[in-house]
Write a protein that holds these residues in place. Sequence first.
Motif, PDB file in Angstrom:
ATOM      1  N   MET A   1       0.827  -1.211   0.000  1.00  0.00           N
ATOM      2  CA  MET A   1       0.000   0.000   0.000  1.00  0.00           C
ATOM      3  C   MET A   1       0.860   1.260   0.000  1.00  0.00           C
ATOM      4  O   MET A   1       0.639   2.202  -0.754  1.00  0.00           O
TER       5      MET A   1
ATOM      6  N   PHE B   1      -6.916 -18.939  15.867  1.00  0.00           N
ATOM      7  CA  PHE B   1      -7.829 -17.879  15.410  1.00  0.00           C
ATOM      8  C   PHE B   1      -7.364 -16.507  15.846  1.00  0.00           C
ATOM      9  O   PHE B   1      -6.720 -16.375  16.854  1.00  0.00           O
TER      10      PHE B   1
ATOM     11  N   TYR C   1       1.191   4.235  -2.750  1.00  0.00           N
ATOM     12  CA  TYR C   1       0.814   5.551  -2.236  1.00  0.00           C
ATOM     13  C   TYR C   1       1.862   6.591  -2.626  1.00  0.00           C
ATOM     14  O   TYR C   1       1.544   7.652  -3.164  1.00  0.00           O
TER      15      TYR C   1
ATOM     16  N   PHE D   1       2.133   6.982  -6.514  1.00  0.00           N
ATOM     17  CA  PHE D   1       1.009   7.739  -7.065  1.00  0.00           C
ATOM     18  C   PHE D   1       1.068   9.187  -6.607  1.00  0.00           C
ATOM     19  O   PHE D   1       0.760  10.098  -7.386  1.00  0.00           O
TER      20      PHE D   1
ATOM     21  N   TRP E   1       1.670  15.655 -12.169  1.00  0.00           N
ATOM     22  CA  TRP E   1       0.560  15.807 -13.116  1.00  0.00           C
ATOM     23  C   TRP E   1      -0.199  17.111 -12.823  1.00  0.00           C
ATOM     24  O   TRP E   1      -0.537  17.863 -13.734  1.00  0.00           O
ATOM     25  N   SER E   2      -0.422  17.402 -11.543  1.00  0.00           N
ATOM     26  CA  SER E   2      -1.141  18.620 -11.187  1.00  0.00           C
ATOM     27  C   SER E   2      -0.318  19.859 -11.504  1.00  0.00           C
ATOM     28  O   SER E   2      -0.838  20.856 -11.992  1.00  0.00           O
ATOM     29  N   GLY E   3       0.991  19.779 -11.210  1.00  0.00           N
ATOM     30  CA  GLY E   3       1.860  20.930 -11.442  1.00  0.00           C
ATOM     31  C   GLY E   3       1.956  21.264 -12.921  1.00  0.00           C
ATOM     32  O   GLY E   3       1.944  22.421 -13.295  1.00  0.00           O
TER      33      GLY E   3
ATOM     34  N   PHE F   1       3.362  11.000  -8.852  1.00  0.00           N
ATOM     35  CA  PHE F   1       2.745  11.190 -10.165  1.00  0.00           C
ATOM     36  C   PHE F   1       1.678  12.269 -10.108  1.00  0.00           C
ATOM     37  O   PHE F   1       1.620  13.163 -10.959  1.00  0.00           O
ATOM     38  N   LEU F   2       0.848  12.235  -9.086  1.00  0.00           N
ATOM     39  CA  LEU F   2      -0.271  13.178  -8.994  1.00  0.00           C
ATOM     40  C   LEU F   2       0.237  14.611  -8.854  1.00  0.00           C
ATOM     41  O   LEU F   2      -0.284  15.533  -9.480  1.00  0.00           O
TER      42      LEU F   2
ATOM     43  N   ASP G   1      -6.586 -16.267   4.221  1.00  0.00           N
ATOM     44  CA  ASP G   1      -6.160 -17.645   3.992  1.00  0.00           C
ATOM     45  C   ASP G   1      -4.860 -17.702   3.215  1.00  0.00           C
ATOM     46  O   ASP G   1      -4.012 -18.543   3.479  1.00  0.00           O
TER      47      ASP G   1
END
Lengths: 452, 180
Positions: free
Chosen positions: A305, A452, A309, A312, A319-321, A315-316, A361
């Motif tokens: 994760m 368990f 994170y 990305f 991409w925004s800039g 990249f974001l 599992d």
Amino acid sequence: MSSAHEQHGEHGAQGHHGPQADHGPRALPASLNAPDVLLAWRRRALLVAAAFALLTLLFTSTHEGRNHIMRAYLMGYMTVFNFAGGALVLLMLQYVTGGKWGLLLRRPLEAMTRTLPLVALMVVPILVPFLGKHLYQWVLYPDAASTHNAYLNHLINQEQELTANFKRPMLNPHALVVESCIIFAVLLLFMVLLNRWSIERDADPASGTEPSYDRWRTRFENLSGPGILVYVILLTLGAIVWIKSLDVTWYSSIWGLQFLVAQGYAVLALSILSVILLSRYEPMKTLLRTTEQHDLGKLAFAFVMLNIYLCFAEFLIIWSGNIPDELPWYLNRIRGGWWYVCSLDFICHWLIPFCLLLSRDLKRNKRKMIWLTCFMIFARLVDMFWLIEPNFSDSAANLHIAGNIGMLAYITVPATVLALWSAYYMTQLMSRPLVCTNDPHLEEILEPEHAF
Amino acid sequence: MPPREGIYGLLAEFNTPGELVRATEEAHQAGYRRMECYTPYPVEEAAVALRFHKTRVPLVCLLGGLLGGTTAFLMETWISVWSYPLNIAGRPLFSWPAFIIPAYEWTILFAGLSAAYGMLALNGLPQLYHPLFNAPNFRDGASTDKFFLCLEAADPRFSIIESRAFLERFAPVSVVEVEL
């Protein structure tokens, strides 16, 4: 919770039949040494290394092959550096966090860190200007005059010339050697201390007593805390100098952290793979419980994760800039067929491990975890390929095999390096008992398993 | 609602989890299925003895997450592309990278909420009445230091005489009939 454990222990001792009859505390195996099967595995690894090295020799006869060998070597080198360096930081991390999850990994991680001398040796070809010039523009044009000349001959653009001149104090053939030496000197120092203390800890005459536990725990913590900080700084330096500087113009402030997390990802996959494979034989057979395997699987899930994170996020933000300085780096990695590699990277690196690791599992199943961890290591290689190759101007035209057989060096060279490294890793694994004995968690992992 | 009559089951009280687990295991072997253990803290072996295996909470959580992610992504797409299209720095109206983060947040939110509420719902909570609280020793001991096994009357194997005799073989502190 501790009272619950005491209660359970008591009942196991009373010898009730029923479900917990076979759940009593287990005895520590008589021999804690690595199983002899490692010798056979090592022989196999060496054979693989030899086979791929021969294949690589074939590629040297082609033009593209010669072109790609150094790049592929960098990929292999960086992968094994990620294993050795990542193991060092994960080892220090488990000393500062504590917990029984780390006890089983400690010796495999130590063995990985002890491969650092080999990794330090492997960096040499990259440092030699004769070979390094195939990788780094700033080694090929080591001074302002040659850089300007290259610009006049349209070999590089003006931005590359200006940036290369500006970054010259950090990026030049001599600085490369100095920086690499500093990185390895410090890492080797930490490696030697951690490994020596680990042996001394087990040989402590007061072993098994509270004061001994406390003394060693504090000692390891005091080294590991600052060690992690130093490591992260050095890793950032290494990642910039060895990989990012392939493109002198680009920058990203998250780069070092991305490598750190990617190392955690790879090292965790490799150590889970190691303990599961070793658990086919004693002593790991007794020591590895499904509970700890499950915990390690969850930790790997967290790294899966965190990795996506950070990737990305980078990249974001770019991409925004939408700034012409930063965008080409991604455009080079998306256009010209690289979109497939990019998607493959995303699917292998995140989508598949994420979906599979969601399953409880699967995390508890040895066979499936072996496949998944191998796949995760493969995904790291795909990612490294995606990071390295598009830096070169010929990359867009390179993404095919027909008439470009030398491209396969990207498989054979990293395979050779990895196989060689694994053989050395196994040698190191055989040199010590597979579990540390002077640790209070040892008792815990010998306790009955809770299903368990 | 007509008054409920009869008994809910037989409740055996034990002082230690070991006795409880042993009784539960043997009850399972004797063919009892409708039974439940009550302990002040989690006793994993009791769950093993009950053959308690899987719940549907993970499935509910997964579905919640998928639902949240899809909802957020489609909602953003609808807003940006059809409902209120805005030209932001000349980017396409369907700028999926910008949609990912809210979709991700909704995935987590929905997954978390459905796990929590799904767990409550699958547990049959909130439950305003449970017959077991009619047993005074259960009220006092179940959350402090006693371990209970309840054989429920709904079990076909259940018989008020035989089941009591069965439970008394394990030397419990007491076996009481629980009224409905």
